[in-house]
Design an enzyme around this catalytic site. Sequence first.
Site, PDB file in Angstrom:
ATOM      1  N   GLY A 134       0.766  -1.043  -0.140  1.00 12.42           N
ATOM      2  CA  GLY A 134       0.067   0.098   0.013  1.00 12.42           C
ATOM      3  C   GLY A 134       0.838   1.241  -0.029  1.00 12.42           C
ATOM      4  CG  PHE A 135      -0.088   4.361  -2.222  1.00 15.13           C
ATOM      5  CD1 PHE A 135      -0.776   5.711  -2.156  1.00 15.13           C
ATOM      6  CD2 PHE A 135      -1.177   3.355  -2.898  1.00 15.13           C
ATOM      7  CE1 PHE A 135      -1.935   6.010  -2.898  1.00 15.13           C
ATOM      8  CE2 PHE A 135      -2.237   3.733  -3.332  1.00 15.13           C
ATOM      9  CZ  PHE A 135      -2.666   4.795  -3.444  1.00 15.13           C
ATOM     10  N   GLY A 136       0.714   5.823   0.958  1.00 20.01           N
ATOM     11  CA  GLY A 136       0.253   6.824   1.605  1.00 20.01           C
ATOM     12  C   GLY A 136       0.788   8.282   1.380  1.00 20.01           C
ATOM     13  CB  VAL A 154       3.184  -0.412   3.374  1.00 22.64           C
ATOM     14  CG1 VAL A 154       3.354  -1.463   4.517  1.00 22.64           C
ATOM     15  CG2 VAL A 154       2.853   1.031   4.286  1.00 22.64           C
ATOM     16  CE  LYS A 198       3.493   3.970   7.699  1.00 21.59           C
ATOM     17  NZ  LYS A 198       2.575   4.592   8.787  1.00 21.59           N
ATOM     18  CG  ASP A 242      -4.622   8.646  12.810  1.00 21.37           C
ATOM     19  OD1 ASP A 242      -5.850   9.029  12.306  1.00 21.37           O
ATOM     20  OD2 ASP A 242      -3.838   8.267  12.197  1.00 21.37           O
TER      21      ASP A 242
END
Length: 434
Positions: free
Chosen positions: A96-98, A103, A118, A220
């Site tokens: 995944g990504f952000g 990641v 990460k 969060d």
Amino acid sequence: MTMAFVTTHPTTNHGEMATILPPNNTISFLRSSKRRRGDCRFFSQPRVFPTVGWDNIDPSIPVEEESIPTYRPERFYPVHIGEVFNHQYQVVGKLGFGSSATVWLCRDLLNHRYITLKIYTASTTVSREIKIYNHLRTIQSNHAGQSCLRPLIEIFRIQSPEGDGVHTCLVHPPLGISLGQLTSLLPDRVMSSIMVRTTVRYILAALDFLHTEARVIHTDLQPNNILLGIKDDSILSKFEQAEVEAPVPRKILKDRTIYLSRPFPISNGTPVLCDLGEARLGTDQQHGDIMPDLYRAPEVILDMSWDCKVDIWNVGLVIWDLFEHCHLFRARNPERKLDDGYHLATIQAVLGCPPRVFLDRSERSEQFWDQNGKWKGAAPIPDDTLEGLEGRLEGDEKVDFLRFLRRMLCWLPEERATAKELLFDPWVMHGLFK
């Protein structure tokens, strides 16, 4: 804390390994030398991945992290599948990504297991997260909730290929998909009552440990930060094998390759609370803007001091999101812009007028309420009630569920129940001892 500093160089042939300089003063914690069951115990040597056989994506089409409005390619480390980091972690696929990290699933060549890596964008500050993890390591506890938090295995840093940036890398045990991803795969895209009850027990246990023994506020909590555990490592080896047999599509550019994330199968492990990047040490009298837009507690919106009860507010909204077909509160105006007035108006519709003692804690409340506590904000109060918005339950079950939610969704933080109290709520306990 001393961290390893490693320089890696991207490969020109995507099946070859990266060149790595020897790490210096590597600090690893929570590292186990025990071999885990499954196929992963056989990969003590780097694996060679295919150099052809994938679909090439049109360079003009933004994909993955490129679609983030604030994306700047030079800030992201150009990871290649097959690359080895820190003389130890070989990348086998993208998870995944952000906006601040990508990641990856990796093989741990020294400890014969899989890990999640990460890799933060260049110069991203993660000192707060590292401080929290270091603090948690010092706590000697038998609290069951400790096992409901994702641990950190190692921290190290790498230099950008051009030498103009430093990337912090966090190594974690691998986990499955998030609850946000899970609900999108379920019938009607919502969980059943039983699924929500099971999930919330683990999250409340994790929060009870954080609040009472660690003295940490998460700040969060959201479905994407709660991941399913993995009981069977075979899904990880299958993930790796799939990359060998059918490499994911990718966009090959001059200075980097943008990979598509490989879908991860549903695992049957217990939920785990993750991502301590916004956590705070100390459970009382905190200040500052926190929490995702939709999940902000009213004391945060009104710039009041806040405490660990913001996490309890979050739990209530996460439960609603998992169980219902829409968010409970709206934080944006008709132009889709973040608007505190609209957010507070929807909260008042559901919870009723805030008590005067609450409004007196913030000068900002004068923007939205008059001296008598009557709403004067520009946004209209919606014609909503908690009972009217909840449409999946009936009778006593609905009464119990809404009563449970109201123990978390209170204007006054001190009136919200603690995580431990909520663990023993009749709605949560229902069916547990049959």
